[in-house]
Write a protein that holds these residues in place. Structure first.
Motif, PDB file in Angstrom:
ATOM      1  N   GLY A 188       0.852  -1.275  -0.090  1.00 32.12           N
ATOM      2  CA  GLY A 188       0.110  -0.158   0.022  1.00 32.12           C
ATOM      3  C   GLY A 188       0.927   1.281  -0.130  1.00 32.12           C
ATOM      4  O   GLY A 188       0.463   2.181   0.323  1.00 32.12           O
ATOM      5  N   GLY A 189       2.070   1.264  -0.329  1.00 33.66           N
ATOM      6  CA  GLY A 189       2.963   2.298  -0.448  1.00 33.66           C
ATOM      7  C   GLY A 189       4.031   2.290   0.770  1.00 33.66           C
ATOM      8  O   GLY A 189       3.697   1.578   1.739  1.00 33.66           O
ATOM      9  N   ARG A 190       5.001   2.936   0.563  1.00 34.87           N
ATOM     10  CA  ARG A 190       6.082   2.912   1.654  1.00 34.87           C
ATOM     11  C   ARG A 190       5.818   3.656   3.055  1.00 34.87           C
ATOM     12  O   ARG A 190       4.971   4.488   2.904  1.00 34.87           O
ATOM     13  CB  ARG A 190       7.411   3.577   1.161  1.00 34.87           C
ATOM     14  CG  ARG A 190       8.044   2.763  -0.241  1.00 34.87           C
ATOM     15  CD  ARG A 190       9.296   3.394  -0.545  1.00 34.87           C
ATOM     16  NE  ARG A 190      10.423   3.112   0.642  1.00 34.87           N
ATOM     17  CZ  ARG A 190      10.849   1.888   1.038  1.00 34.87           C
ATOM     18  NH1 ARG A 190      10.482   0.896  -0.026  1.00 34.87           N
ATOM     19  NH2 ARG A 190      11.789   1.570   2.062  1.00 34.87           N
ATOM     20  N   PHE A 191       6.205   3.014   3.937  1.00 36.68           N
ATOM     21  CA  PHE A 191       6.046   3.694   5.498  1.00 36.68           C
ATOM     22  C   PHE A 191       7.379   3.635   5.990  1.00 36.68           C
ATOM     23  O   PHE A 191       8.067   2.842   5.715  1.00 36.68           O
ATOM     24  CB  PHE A 191       4.730   2.838   6.066  1.00 36.68           C
ATOM     25  CG  PHE A 191       5.342   1.496   6.204  1.00 36.68           C
ATOM     26  CD1 PHE A 191       5.885   0.896   7.150  1.00 36.68           C
ATOM     27  CD2 PHE A 191       4.901   0.495   5.362  1.00 36.68           C
ATOM     28  CE1 PHE A 191       6.451  -0.271   7.654  1.00 36.68           C
ATOM     29  CE2 PHE A 191       4.727  -0.749   5.518  1.00 36.68           C
ATOM     30  CZ  PHE A 191       5.749  -1.295   6.707  1.00 36.68           C
TER      31      PHE A 191
ATOM     32  N   ALA B  99      -0.949  -5.033  11.035  1.00 34.26           N
ATOM     33  CA  ALA B  99      -0.713  -4.468   9.543  1.00 34.26           C
ATOM     34  C   ALA B  99      -1.181  -5.567   8.622  1.00 34.26           C
ATOM     35  O   ALA B  99      -1.329  -6.784   8.970  1.00 34.26           O
ATOM     36  CB  ALA B  99       0.917  -4.770   9.421  1.00 34.26           C
ATOM     37  N   LEU B 100      -1.678  -5.138   7.548  1.00 38.23           N
ATOM     38  CA  LEU B 100      -2.150  -6.140   6.633  1.00 38.23           C
ATOM     39  C   LEU B 100      -1.465  -6.106   5.394  1.00 38.23           C
ATOM     40  O   LEU B 100      -1.338  -5.059   4.654  1.00 38.23           O
ATOM     41  CB  LEU B 100      -3.652  -5.593   6.374  1.00 38.23           C
ATOM     42  CG  LEU B 100      -4.625  -6.704   5.663  1.00 38.23           C
ATOM     43  CD1 LEU B 100      -4.948  -7.927   6.432  1.00 38.23           C
ATOM     44  CD2 LEU B 100      -5.892  -5.956   5.313  1.00 38.23           C
ATOM     45  N   ALA B 101      -0.962  -7.223   4.725  1.00 38.77           N
ATOM     46  CA  ALA B 101      -0.149  -7.357   3.704  1.00 38.77           C
ATOM     47  C   ALA B 101      -0.923  -7.819   2.387  1.00 38.77           C
ATOM     48  O   ALA B 101      -1.735  -8.872   2.722  1.00 38.77           O
ATOM     49  CB  ALA B 101       1.121  -8.237   4.037  1.00 38.77           C
TER      50      ALA B 101
ATOM     51  N   ILE C 144      -7.152  -0.035   3.829  1.00 41.47           N
ATOM     52  CA  ILE C 144      -6.207  -0.619   5.040  1.00 41.47           C
ATOM     53  C   ILE C 144      -5.108  -1.364   4.359  1.00 41.47           C
ATOM     54  O   ILE C 144      -4.343  -2.053   4.776  1.00 41.47           O
ATOM     55  CB  ILE C 144      -6.988  -1.020   6.098  1.00 41.47           C
ATOM     56  CG1 ILE C 144      -7.854  -2.168   5.632  1.00 41.47           C
ATOM     57  CG2 ILE C 144      -7.675   0.045   6.740  1.00 41.47           C
ATOM     58  CD1 ILE C 144      -8.601  -2.881   6.893  1.00 41.47           C
ATOM     59  N   TYR C 145      -5.521  -1.964   3.066  1.00 38.22           N
ATOM     60  CA  TYR C 145      -4.612  -2.938   2.555  1.00 38.22           C
ATOM     61  C   TYR C 145      -3.217  -2.589   2.138  1.00 38.22           C
ATOM     62  O   TYR C 145      -3.033  -1.323   1.765  1.00 38.22           O
ATOM     63  CB  TYR C 145      -5.305  -3.817   1.310  1.00 38.22           C
ATOM     64  CG  TYR C 145      -6.043  -4.855   1.847  1.00 38.22           C
ATOM     65  CD1 TYR C 145      -5.517  -6.270   1.811  1.00 38.22           C
ATOM     66  CD2 TYR C 145      -7.237  -4.507   2.166  1.00 38.22           C
ATOM     67  CE1 TYR C 145      -6.311  -6.920   2.165  1.00 38.22           C
ATOM     68  CE2 TYR C 145      -8.237  -5.906   2.311  1.00 38.22           C
ATOM     69  CZ  TYR C 145      -7.678  -6.847   2.415  1.00 38.22           C
ATOM     70  OH  TYR C 145      -8.494  -8.151   3.002  1.00 38.22           O
ATOM     71  N   GLY C 146      -2.229  -3.341   2.804  1.00 37.99           N
ATOM     72  CA  GLY C 146      -0.742  -2.782   2.634  1.00 37.99           C
ATOM     73  C   GLY C 146      -0.319  -1.693   3.533  1.00 37.99           C
ATOM     74  O   GLY C 146       0.451  -0.898   3.776  1.00 37.99           O
TER      75      GLY C 146
ATOM     76  N   GLY D 135     -12.079  -1.074   5.436  1.00 38.46           N
ATOM     77  CA  GLY D 135     -11.512  -0.749   4.417  1.00 38.46           C
ATOM     78  C   GLY D 135     -12.255   0.327   3.509  1.00 38.46           C
ATOM     79  O   GLY D 135     -11.812   0.637   2.288  1.00 38.46           O
ATOM     80  N   GLY D 136     -13.623   0.656   3.849  1.00 38.36           N
ATOM     81  CA  GLY D 136     -14.240   1.301   3.178  1.00 38.36           C
ATOM     82  C   GLY D 136     -15.284   0.671   1.915  1.00 38.36           C
ATOM     83  O   GLY D 136     -15.981   1.240   1.284  1.00 38.36           O
TER      84      GLY D 136
END
Length: 303
Positions: free
Chosen positions: A70-73, A83-85, A130-132, A177-178
């Motif tokens: 879901g992008g870098r953190f 966390a959700l991968a 919320i994914y990733g 997650g909407g």
């Protein structure tokens, strides 16, 4: 350098250097995998796997950098952070500290239909917020903790427990997650409720699956699990446990079968498993229960 991607998240953690980090692993027939991993500081990246992986941090880490799809953190985590991968994504994770994680890995092929039902056919990894990601949810922490606790009592989760727990978790993930999500409006039809309860009673000794009960009611597993709870007041796995302990009590009262024989008769793998579940629900051991009901004049303290 090229390599062959592992067939699952659990397979990746059972091979090579990562195998030494695994503290426990339980798997109910490919429905979901539960792992506890003690990870050292450093690069914990992994190749893509066809699983959705939900993780809870049991200790916290002062700094974690990476990308779960879901992008870098780049952030600090605390105990209880989730966390959700995303599936089919080669994750990057670099930890500043050693820390302990519990993970639930859901093979996408097993769970795609449940996701579609939870989101009324409109689920998408690309649009889920919320994914990733790293996030917080008291409801998911509670579901995670309850599932792990049940597995500590009973060993590898039954097919019924695994599927029902997954449906509960995916419903919450879709809501967070909407994705459009409608709560259950009603329970089972009387005929469906009767047939399912009869089937559970008739097959106490078997590892009956949620899919089989849902088929009896002519419903999908996802909708059946929610409608059963609406009708009976508890999830299918809780009701099945109650039926098993009730039957165990009958056998302890009326037969001379050993506790091991009774455990197998009501669907538990050993007398130790039956004893743990019996103690939790009846506050005494099966042996003390048998003595108490056969000689009520004697008082036996809870074991």
């Amino acid at each position: 350098m090229s390599f062959q991607s592992p067939a699952s998240f659990a397979q990746f953690h059972s091979q090579g250097r990562h195998a030494s980090y695994v503290r426990s692993m339980r798997s109910p027939g490919g429905i979901l995998d539960l792992l506890e991993v003690q990870r050292p500081a450093g690069d914990m990246s992994r190749p893509a796997v066809p699983d959705i992986v939900l993780m809870v941090d049991l200790s916290g880490c002062s700094r974690v950098k990476g990308d779960l799809g879901g992008g870098r953190f780049d952030l600090a985590t605390r105990r209880g952070t989730l966390a959700l991968a995303a599936p089919d994504f080669a994750t990057t994770v670099i930890n500043e500290d050693s820390h302990r994680l519990r993970s639930l890995a859901f093979p996408l092929a097993q769970w795609q239909s449940a996701l579609d039902e939870a989101a009324e056919g409109r689920f998408s990894f690309e649009t889920s917020c919320i994914y990733g990601r790293v996030f917080d949810s008291a409801a998911l922490r509670s579901a995670f903790r309850n599932l792990w606790s049940l597995c500590e009592d009973e060993g590898a989760p039954s097919r019924l427990l695994a599927r029902a727990a997954g449906c509960e978790i995916f419903a919450e993930l879709c809501r967070m997650g909407g994705a459009p999500f409608a709560p259950a409006k009603g329970g089972l039809a009387p005929w469906a409720e009767r047939r399912c309860l009869e089937l559970m009673q008739a097959r106490l000794s078997e590892d009956i699956g949620l899919d089989e009960l849902a088929a009896e009611a002519q419903l999908s597993s996802f909708h059946f699990a929610r409608m059963f709870k609406k009708s009976i007041g508890v999830p299918p796995r809780v009701h099945l446990t109650r039926l098993r302990i009730e039957r165990a009590c009958e056998l302890l009262e009326r037969t001379d079968l050993s506790v091991t024989e009774i455990a197998l008769e009501v669907g538990y793998s050993s007398n130790q498993v039956l004893a743990r579940v019996f103690q939790r629900l009846r506050q005494m051991s099966p042996t003390d229960y048998r003595r108490a009901v056969r000689d009520p004049s004697r008082v036996y303290p809870a074991s």
